[in-house]
Design a protein around this motif. Structure first.
Motif, PDB file in Angstrom:
ATOM      1  N   LEU A 238       0.746  -1.079   0.001  1.00  0.00           N
ATOM      2  CA  LEU A 238       0.032  -0.060  -0.161  1.00  0.00           C
ATOM      3  C   LEU A 238       0.862   1.355   0.029  1.00  0.00           C
ATOM      4  CD1 LEU A 238      -2.681  -1.196   2.519  1.00  0.00           C
ATOM      5  CD2 LEU A 238      -2.949  -1.059   0.216  1.00  0.00           C
ATOM      6  N   LEU A 239       2.108   1.261   0.412  1.00  0.00           N
ATOM      7  CA  LEU A 239       2.978   2.404   0.449  1.00  0.00           C
ATOM      8  C   LEU A 239       4.306   2.212  -0.381  1.00  0.00           C
ATOM      9  CD1 LEU A 239       3.123   2.559   4.465  1.00  0.00           C
ATOM     10  CD2 LEU A 239       1.689   3.775   2.851  1.00  0.00           C
ATOM     11  N   LYS A 240       4.731   3.306  -0.916  1.00  0.00           N
ATOM     12  CA  LYS A 240       5.783   3.456  -1.776  1.00  0.00           C
ATOM     13  C   LYS A 240       7.131   2.901  -1.163  1.00  0.00           C
ATOM     14  CE  LYS A 240       4.847   7.630  -3.934  1.00  0.00           C
ATOM     15  NZ  LYS A 240       4.930   9.333  -4.219  1.00  0.00           N
ATOM     16  N   PRO A 241       7.839   2.193  -1.982  1.00  0.00           N
ATOM     17  CA  PRO A 241       7.871   2.143  -3.355  1.00  0.00           C
ATOM     18  C   PRO A 241       6.766   1.093  -3.967  1.00  0.00           C
ATOM     19  CG  PRO A 241       9.865   0.866  -2.467  1.00  0.00           C
ATOM     20  CD  PRO A 241       8.927   1.315  -1.200  1.00  0.00           C
ATOM     21  N   TYR A 242       5.866   0.559  -3.479  1.00  0.00           N
ATOM     22  CA  TYR A 242       4.769  -0.079  -4.075  1.00  0.00           C
ATOM     23  C   TYR A 242       5.536  -1.556  -4.701  1.00  0.00           C
ATOM     24  CZ  TYR A 242       2.189   4.161  -3.810  1.00  0.00           C
ATOM     25  OH  TYR A 242       1.459   5.305  -3.557  1.00  0.00           O
ATOM     26  N   ASN A 243       6.091  -2.244  -3.749  1.00  0.00           N
ATOM     27  CA  ASN A 243       6.793  -3.621  -4.143  1.00  0.00           C
ATOM     28  C   ASN A 243       5.835  -4.566  -4.241  1.00  0.00           C
ATOM     29  OD1 ASN A 243       9.457  -2.373  -4.354  1.00  0.00           O
ATOM     30  ND2 ASN A 243       9.677  -2.614  -2.067  1.00  0.00           N
ATOM     31  N   ARG A 244       6.025  -5.658  -5.037  1.00  0.00           N
ATOM     32  CA  ARG A 244       5.314  -6.863  -4.993  1.00  0.00           C
ATOM     33  C   ARG A 244       4.882  -7.362  -3.620  1.00  0.00           C
ATOM     34  NH1 ARG A 244       4.103 -10.875  -8.742  1.00  0.00           N
ATOM     35  NH2 ARG A 244       5.719  -9.946 -10.266  1.00  0.00           N
ATOM     36  N   LEU A 245       3.684  -7.605  -3.401  1.00  0.00           N
ATOM     37  CA  LEU A 245       3.237  -8.214  -1.933  1.00  0.00           C
ATOM     38  C   LEU A 245       3.748  -9.695  -1.994  1.00  0.00           C
ATOM     39  CD1 LEU A 245       1.437  -7.017   0.271  1.00  0.00           C
ATOM     40  CD2 LEU A 245      -0.314  -8.231  -0.720  1.00  0.00           C
ATOM     41  N   ASN A 246       4.450  -9.928  -0.879  1.00  0.00           N
ATOM     42  CA  ASN A 246       4.879 -11.485  -0.467  1.00  0.00           C
ATOM     43  C   ASN A 246       3.699 -12.122   0.355  1.00  0.00           C
ATOM     44  OD1 ASN A 246       5.247 -10.518   2.152  1.00  0.00           O
ATOM     45  ND2 ASN A 246       7.400 -10.018   1.692  1.00  0.00           N
ATOM     46  N   ILE A 247       4.206 -13.476   0.491  1.00  0.00           N
ATOM     47  CA  ILE A 247       3.074 -14.120   1.236  1.00  0.00           C
ATOM     48  C   ILE A 247       2.823 -13.729   2.919  1.00  0.00           C
ATOM     49  CG2 ILE A 247       2.702 -16.279   2.279  1.00  0.00           C
ATOM     50  CD1 ILE A 247       4.215 -17.509  -0.109  1.00  0.00           C
ATOM     51  N   SER A 248       3.878 -13.257   3.237  1.00  0.00           N
ATOM     52  CA  SER A 248       3.750 -12.980   4.902  1.00  0.00           C
ATOM     53  C   SER A 248       2.779 -11.598   4.917  1.00  0.00           C
ATOM     54  CB  SER A 248       4.813 -12.553   5.346  1.00  0.00           C
ATOM     55  OG  SER A 248       5.708 -11.735   4.702  1.00  0.00           O
ATOM     56  N   GLY A 249       3.028 -10.718   3.920  1.00  0.00           N
ATOM     57  CA  GLY A 249       2.239  -9.636   3.685  1.00  0.00           C
ATOM     58  C   GLY A 249       0.605  -9.696   3.731  1.00  0.00           C
ATOM     59  N   VAL A 250       0.421 -10.864   2.842  1.00  0.00           N
ATOM     60  CA  VAL A 250      -0.985 -11.129   2.799  1.00  0.00           C
ATOM     61  C   VAL A 250      -1.588 -11.858   4.063  1.00  0.00           C
ATOM     62  CG1 VAL A 250      -2.568 -12.685   1.614  1.00  0.00           C
ATOM     63  CG2 VAL A 250      -0.893 -11.426   0.192  1.00  0.00           C
ATOM     64  N   GLU A 251      -0.567 -12.520   4.696  1.00  0.00           N
ATOM     65  CA  GLU A 251      -1.099 -13.557   5.988  1.00  0.00           C
ATOM     66  C   GLU A 251      -1.198 -12.460   7.068  1.00  0.00           C
ATOM     67  OE1 GLU A 251       1.203 -17.825   5.311  1.00  0.00           O
ATOM     68  OE2 GLU A 251       2.217 -16.211   6.352  1.00  0.00           O
ATOM     69  N   ILE A 252      -0.494 -11.506   7.098  1.00  0.00           N
ATOM     70  CA  ILE A 252      -0.587 -10.469   8.275  1.00  0.00           C
ATOM     71  C   ILE A 252      -1.840  -9.789   7.853  1.00  0.00           C
ATOM     72  CG2 ILE A 252       0.430  -8.225   9.366  1.00  0.00           C
ATOM     73  CD1 ILE A 252       3.399  -9.739   8.529  1.00  0.00           C
ATOM     74  N   ARG A 253      -1.879  -9.157   6.941  1.00  0.00           N
ATOM     75  CA  ARG A 253      -3.053  -8.409   6.537  1.00  0.00           C
ATOM     76  C   ARG A 253      -4.436  -9.091   7.004  1.00  0.00           C
ATOM     77  NH1 ARG A 253      -3.392  -2.967   6.048  1.00  0.00           N
ATOM     78  NH2 ARG A 253      -5.168  -2.044   5.111  1.00  0.00           N
TER      79      ARG A 253
END
Length: 321
Positions: A238-253
């Motif tokens: 959601l924040l710059k530099p807008y990198n590809r979302l990883n697995i842990s990012g999805v799980e945490i969200r």
């Protein structure tokens, strides 16, 4: 090695003089040392060769690391070369591991399964004559009913998603049943909006086609139209530099969303299990569910799909009562 040399020298003392004994000692030491070095060299090559074979079979890097750690720990604790490891050695190791780590039956059976694969490969490659794991049977783990999302829980998550990206993720996971690891690898260009489908790369880089519903299509399009970055990834941070979302990012969200809404055990894999259960519950042939989820074995698919108990009761009244 030294004990063997000493044993031979003591047996030959009555037949040889001092000079001959000295020569015998040199010969024995040279032979045993060379043999040990050769055996150590072969032993050191075995695990990398096994892992290379599993990689060729299509195992993921995560699986390979698990295999390596499991086999390495077992060999280190047993303290013998693979040719001398017995069934009792492995049983004692599994028992000790279970007691030291307070490990469950599923964990112990997973270790048994990896060791079985390793020693079976050693047998096939003629490193050993017979796998010592053959007589260690599968650990009875019992069956646990794994939870799925209710229709109400899915709607609550959709209604309370904090942004269009999270809403699109929820809809894509819920309607396709894809793995979270498959989702984060997707690029924008991979999505066929006209046919509501996309190609994902599953375990072992095997590709398959998955399908999403109209709601997921609309939310995905809205999300992508609102993006200002140039990253090719389908989902980015959601924040710059807008990198590809990883697995842990999805799980945490998703975990944070579940905690906020008081929905227990919100996890991306639960969407996959929910889809499988719903599909079979509504009469979709198990072979088609298997293909949809990308499972090699139909038995794996059946583990995901927990039949709705209410429908069992209805069928009993229809066909038996």
């Amino acid at each position: 090695m030294n004990s063997k040399i000493t044993e031979i020298e003591q047996a030959m003392q009555a037949f040889l003089d001092n000079y001959q004994m000295e020569q015998l000692h040199r010969v024995l030491f040279s032979i045993f040392e060379d043999a040990e070095q050769v055996n150590m060299g072969k032993e050191n090559d075995i695990l990398p060769s096994y892992l290379a074979a599993k990689k060729i079979e299509g195992c993921s890097e995560k699986t390979l690391r698990y295999y390596e750690t499991t086999v390495t720990n077992a060999l280190a604790n047993i303290g013998k070369t693979v040719k001398h490891i017995t069934t009792d050695d492995l049983r004692q190791y599994l028992d000790l591991y279970q007691r030291r780590n307070n490990a469950g039956k599923v964990t112990i059976d997973n270790i048994r399964r990896v060791l079985s694969s390793f020693f079976s490969w050693l047998e096939d490659e003629d490193y050993i004559l017979k796998s010592p794991v053959r007589r260690i049977h599968k650990v009875k783990t019992g069956t646990t009913v794994k939870e799925t999302y209710s229709d109400e829980a899915l709607e609550i998550m959709r209604d309370h998603a904090e942004n269009i990206r999270d809403l699109a993720m929820i809809d894509l996971l819920a309607s396709t049943g894809m793995r979270v690891g498959e989702m984060v690898k997707l690029n924008r260009e991979d999505i066929d909006f006209e046919n509501r489908e996309c190609i994902v790369f599953g375990k072992g880089d095997k590709e398959r086609k998955v399908y999403f519903d109209a709601r997921a299509k609309i939310h995905l399009q809205n999300y992508l139209h609102g993006r200002t970055d140039e990253d090719p990834a389908l989902f980015v941070t959601l924040l710059k530099p807008y990198n590809r979302l990883n697995i842990s990012g999805v799980e945490i969200r998703l975990r944070e969303l579940g905690r906020r809404l008081n929905i227990p055990k919100v996890h991306p894999h639960k969407f996959r299990r929910t889809l499988a259960t719903m599909a079979i519950d509504k009469g979709m042939p198990i072979e088609q569910v298997q293909q949809l989820l990308g499972h090699q074995s139909v038995d794996t698919t059946l583990q995901y799909a927990m039949v709705n108990q209410a429908n069992v009761k209805i069928s009993h009244r229809k066909f038996i009562s």
